[in-house]
Design an enzyme around this catalytic site. Sequence first.
Site, PDB file in Angstrom:
ATOM      1  N   ASP A 221     -31.775  22.718  16.231  1.00 15.52           N
ATOM      2  CA  ASP A 221     -29.959  23.159  17.528  1.00 15.52           C
ATOM      3  C   ASP A 221     -30.086  21.833  17.995  1.00 15.52           C
ATOM      4  O   ASP A 221     -30.035  20.996  18.484  1.00 15.52           O
ATOM      5  CB  ASP A 221     -31.253  23.959  18.507  1.00 15.52           C
ATOM      6  CG  ASP A 221     -31.216  24.511  19.204  1.00 15.52           C
ATOM      7  OD1 ASP A 221     -29.679  23.905  20.057  1.00 15.52           O
ATOM      8  OD2 ASP A 221     -31.676  25.160  20.477  1.00 15.52           O
TER       9      ASP A 221
ATOM     10  N   ASP B  95     -25.591  27.606  17.482  1.00 11.29           N
ATOM     11  CA  ASP B  95     -25.980  26.227  17.200  1.00 11.29           C
ATOM     12  C   ASP B  95     -27.333  25.945  16.220  1.00 11.29           C
ATOM     13  O   ASP B  95     -27.611  25.281  16.523  1.00 11.29           O
ATOM     14  CB  ASP B  95     -25.649  25.361  18.447  1.00 11.29           C
ATOM     15  CG  ASP B  95     -26.624  25.551  19.041  1.00 11.29           C
ATOM     16  OD1 ASP B  95     -26.822  26.156  19.348  1.00 11.29           O
ATOM     17  OD2 ASP B  95     -27.313  24.224  20.126  1.00 11.29           O
ATOM     18  N   GLU B  96     -27.574  26.897  16.021  1.00 12.96           N
ATOM     19  CA  GLU B  96     -28.908  26.765  15.747  1.00 12.96           C
ATOM     20  C   GLU B  96     -29.396  27.630  14.516  1.00 12.96           C
ATOM     21  O   GLU B  96     -28.899  28.933  13.353  1.00 12.96           O
ATOM     22  CB  GLU B  96     -29.543  27.575  16.939  1.00 12.96           C
ATOM     23  CG  GLU B  96     -30.892  27.776  17.494  1.00 12.96           C
ATOM     24  CD  GLU B  96     -31.306  28.460  18.607  1.00 12.96           C
ATOM     25  OE1 GLU B  96     -32.438  29.212  18.290  1.00 12.96           O
ATOM     26  OE2 GLU B  96     -31.249  28.997  19.536  1.00 12.96           O
TER      27      GLU B  96
END
Length: 395
Positions: free
Chosen positions: A9, A104-105
């Site tokens: 993350d 973003d993960e």
Amino acid sequence: MNRLILHVDMDAFFAAVEELDRPELRGKAVIVGGTPRGHGVVATANYEARKYGVHSAMPAARAAKLCPDGVFVRPRMGRYSALSHTVMEVLGEFSPELEQISVDEAFLDITRSLRLANGPIDMARRIKKRIREATGGLTASVGLAPNKFLAKVASDLEKPDGLVVVEPGQELAFLAPLPIERIWGIGPRTAELLHSRGYYRIASLQNRSQAELAANFGEDFGTHVFRLANGQDDRPVVTEHERKSVSAETTLENFLAEDNRDAIASVLLALSEEVSERMRHESIWGQTLTLKVRDEKFRTRTRSRTLGEPIQLTDSIYRTALEIYEKRVHLDGLRVRLLGVGLSHLIVSRPRQLDLLDGPVEKRSQRVEKAVDAIRDRLGRTAITRGRLLGKKRR
Ligand code: TTP
Ligand code: MG
């Protein structure tokens, strides 16, 4: 055999990108989204601004009050997408078993890819380093664990720039001291209920048998809580081309009466929009719609309908979901605590002949939704909101 799952993350992603591109922002409190005069909501804030209590989804007016020296920055979605792509490409270099969860993960199953490194911890370090190099300096936090749930909890524990490892055999000890809110599905409302029954730390749930939790919270949710509290999670990492459905769900801040049609419709519209946005982004359609409804006693009902043709647009998803709710969901007077909308039986590109069947209305609506996507890509998620989602009644 133990699995090795990584959860990656990015740290304060949008804000970190702004600091990367504009060095003059470094060291300052950076707030992305909204305006200092108090319009809109915060998309994210860097760690400096978080010291003042600023966080995602907070109204900008409140953020400006909490953090008067904060610098408000307009989101640049195109740039974030490009860097998101870079990060996912880096992850793909380390294992093909990659499941992107959000901008973003991602989860990465490295069980079968270890030959690329000197053990799993070395691989995690290399991934962090490669992300930093490929993006020009962004940091990621990584959790390494035997399953997805533990990896996700782990990546969040030492942000920013964290690396937390849960060794096999340490699952229970790792989770025990953490607050129950760490468990997926335990939001503020559920946590409140659990607190009132004396559950604060995960340890207190670990002391209960599966039967006890099922008796307290219903078969589905009780079993879910039991398994996660004990560190059990066998969900696989699902790569893009194996994915079976696209769905969104939300636990309601305030429970809704079963027959509060307007409020239920608003929530279903927001969920349909989220699902549609993702489907349009990836150019996929789905032919089976599933509506999920959980009542205040934690009983969950799912109702599916397979349609005559695959759909993708907010409007079609929303209308189908609402119709299923009205015709096929009966809660016997109990209130609604969770709603979810999902599409499955996915196809990647729409069969050609269906384009010919599109009536003028659907064509127009497709153009409108495309335009909305384009504006959002430029200005950020909150730039455009449907009238209904603003809580105004329009007739
Ligand atoms: P997150 O990973 O939830 O947050 P983050 O990366 O900013 O911070 P953290 O270090 O805690 O991971 O979300 C990723 C990006 O998604 C975030 O930078 C901005 C965007 N976002 C929104 O626009 N609105 C939201 O409500 C959230 C939670 C995120
Ligand atoms: Mg993040």
